[in-house]
Design an enzyme around this catalytic site. Structure first.
Site, PDB file in Angstrom:
ATOM      1  CE  LYS A 187     -40.132 104.112  17.120  1.00 19.73           C
ATOM      2  NZ  LYS A 187     -39.471 104.772  15.974  1.00 19.73           N
ATOM      3  NE  ARG A 197     -46.364 102.798  10.696  1.00 16.21           N
ATOM      4  CZ  ARG A 197     -45.616 102.842  11.799  1.00 16.21           C
ATOM      5  NH1 ARG A 197     -45.035 103.969  12.147  1.00 16.21           N
ATOM      6  NH2 ARG A 197     -45.438 101.778  12.556  1.00 16.21           N
ATOM      7  NE  ARG A 208     -40.901 101.314  10.552  1.00  7.63           N
ATOM      8  CZ  ARG A 208     -41.539 102.464  10.455  1.00  7.63           C
ATOM      9  NH1 ARG A 208     -42.143 102.992  11.491  1.00  7.63           N
ATOM     10  NH2 ARG A 208     -41.553 103.122   9.302  1.00  7.63           N
ATOM     11  CD  GLU A 224     -32.416  97.185  22.997  1.00  7.42           C
ATOM     12  OE1 GLU A 224     -31.563  98.042  22.695  1.00  7.42           O
ATOM     13  OE2 GLU A 224     -32.592  96.155  22.333  1.00  7.42           O
ATOM     14  CE  LYS A 239     -42.654 107.222  18.852  1.00  5.28           C
ATOM     15  NZ  LYS A 239     -41.944 107.730  17.659  1.00  5.28           N
ATOM     16  CB  SER A 265     -49.623 109.721  16.202  1.00  3.32           C
ATOM     17  OG  SER A 265     -49.353 108.349  15.971  1.00  3.32           O
ATOM     18  CE1 TYR A 304     -46.973 114.787  16.802  1.00  5.93           C
ATOM     19  CE2 TYR A 304     -47.698 113.040  18.264  1.00  5.93           C
ATOM     20  CZ  TYR A 304     -46.916 113.467  17.212  1.00  5.93           C
ATOM     21  OH  TYR A 304     -46.084 112.581  16.578  1.00  5.93           O
TER      22      TYR A 304
END
Length: 315
Positions: A187, A197, A208, A224, A239, A265, A304
Site C-alpha cells: 500500500k 478522505r 502517512r 512486505e 493498492k 477512489s 467502485y
C-alpha cells in the site's frame, strides 16, 4: 474469433465492491468527489448488497463512517459492537448469511480524531509518531469485533509492521480460525487516495509517509508481501492498482496466495469526471482499466465500478 483467443477474461465474481456505512444520516449521501458512490444507511446498504448479488458480485468490503464526536485518540469506536462499521457488518450477515462474502476494513484511521492508522506517541526527541507496537493490540480487538459482527474476511490496511501476525493470533485465540485475512501488503503513500478522505470523513492532518510505502520503491513491496504471507495472510493486495501494475505483476508472480488489487477512489474519480466531460468513453475506459488490472495478475479487484462492470459483463 477475438473473444475465442482472448488471453484474459473478466468475471463478475472477480470484483469486490467497497461500500460505506455512516452514522448520523437518514438517507444515502452522495460523495461529491466520487459521483455515483454513497455513504449508506443500514437500509440502503442492504439494498446495495442485493444489487451486488443480482449483478454477480459476491463480496462487499465495508468501511465505517462515525460522527466526529465518536472519534477519539485510540479509535475505540472501531471495536464498539454498536459502532457504524460493526452494525453494518451485522446487518449484512443477518440479511445474506454466507451468500454474500462480507469483508471489513480493519484500520483505525476512520475512528481516530487525528486520522492516522495507529495510536500516537512521542519519540525520544519529543516528536509525534505513530506507535506501531501500541497499535497492534487495537487491531486485534477490532478484528475480533468485526468477526463477531459477521465478517468472513478482515482486511488490515494500516501498514503496521506485524499486523497480520497479531490479527491472526487474536482471531485464533477468540476461536475464529475460519475468518480469513486480506492483507494490504503493498500500500503506497499515494495521492490517488484523495477522494477517499471525503468518503470516510477523515480527520487526517499531514500524511502517512512514515508507514505507507514510497512510490519510488519496488523491492520493498515484495518484502512486505513475503512478510505478510509468512505471518498468515490468506490474500495479499496491491493498492492503488493502475499506477502500480508493475508491482502487481511481480507480486502475482511470487505469491502462493490469491492476489487482489484496489482500483482506488482517485482512479474512479478521474475516469468518472473525464466521462462526464465527454473527454473519454467512460464505459469503455472503465472496462479497459479493469481488464489491465486483471491482465497484470489480480485475481480479485476492489472497484467502485463493481456492480456497473458486472452488469456489462452479463450483457
Amino acid at each position: 474469433m477475438r473473444e475465442m483467443v482472448a488471453e484474459t477474461a473478466l468475471r463478475p465474481a472477480d470484483f469486490i465492491l467497497p461500500a460505506f456505512i455512516a452514522n448520523g444520516i437518514d438517507a444515502p449521501r452522495e460523495i461529491s468527489s466520487m459521483p455515483g458512490v454513497y455513504q449508506h444507511t443500514e437500509d440502503s446498504l442492504l439494498k446495495l448488497g442485493e444489487e451486488a448479488l443480482e449483478a454477480g458480485v459476491r463480496c462487499i468490503d465495508l468501511f465505517g463512517v462515525p460522527l466526529d464526536e465518536e472519534k477519539d485518540a485510540e479509535g475505540s469506536e472501531a471495536w464498539n459492537p454498536e459502532g457504524a462499521l460493526n452494525r453494518g457488518l451485522r446487518a449484512l450477515r443477518r440479511e445474506f448469511g454466507d451468500e454474500l462474502i462480507i469483508m471489513a476494513d480493519t484500520c483505525l484511521d476512520e475512528f481516530t480524531d487525528h486520522g492516522h492508522c495507529g495510536v500516537l506517541s512521542t519519540d525520544r526527541h519529543g516528536a509525534t509518531i505513530v506507535n506501531n507496537d501500541a497499535t497492534l493490540p487495537r487491531y486485534q480487538k477490532m478484528a475480533v469485533a468485526q468477526a463477531e459482527a459477521g465478517a468472513h474476511i478482515v482486511s488490515p490496511s494500516g501498514m503496521m509492521d506485524g499486523q497480520i501476525a497479531a490479527i491472526r493470533e487474536g482471531l485464533d485465540e477468540a476461536g475464529m480460525q475460519d475468518v480469513a485475512i486480506m492483507a494490504y501488503s503493498a500500500k503506497y503513500a499515494s495521492a490517488f487516495f484523495g477522494p477517499f478522505r471525503e468518503a470516510v470523513g477523515s480527520s487526517l492532518e499531514g500524511d502517512r509517509r512514515t508507514y505507507q510505502q514510497d512510490p519510488a520503491n519496488f523491492r520493498e513491496s515484495l518484502l512486505e508481501t513475503e512478510l505478510d504471507i509468512e505471518q498468515g495472510a490468506d490474500f495479499v493486495m496491491v493498492k492503488p492498482a493502475l499506477p502500480y501494475l508493475d508491482v502487481l505483476r511481480a507480486v502475482a508472480e511470487m505469491s502462493p496466495v490469491p492476489v487482489a488489487a484496489y482500483q482506488v477512489s482517485g482512479e474512479y474519480a478521474m475516469i468518472t469526471a473525464a466521462g462526464q466531460k465527454g473527454w473519454i468513453d467512460r464505459e469503455a475506459v472503465m472496462m479497459e482499466s479493469l481488464m489491465s488490472i486483471k491482465r497484470a495478475g489480480a485475481e480479485q479487484i476492489l472497484t467502485y465500478f463493481a456492480i456497473e462492470a458486472a452488469r456489462r459483463l452479463r450483457g
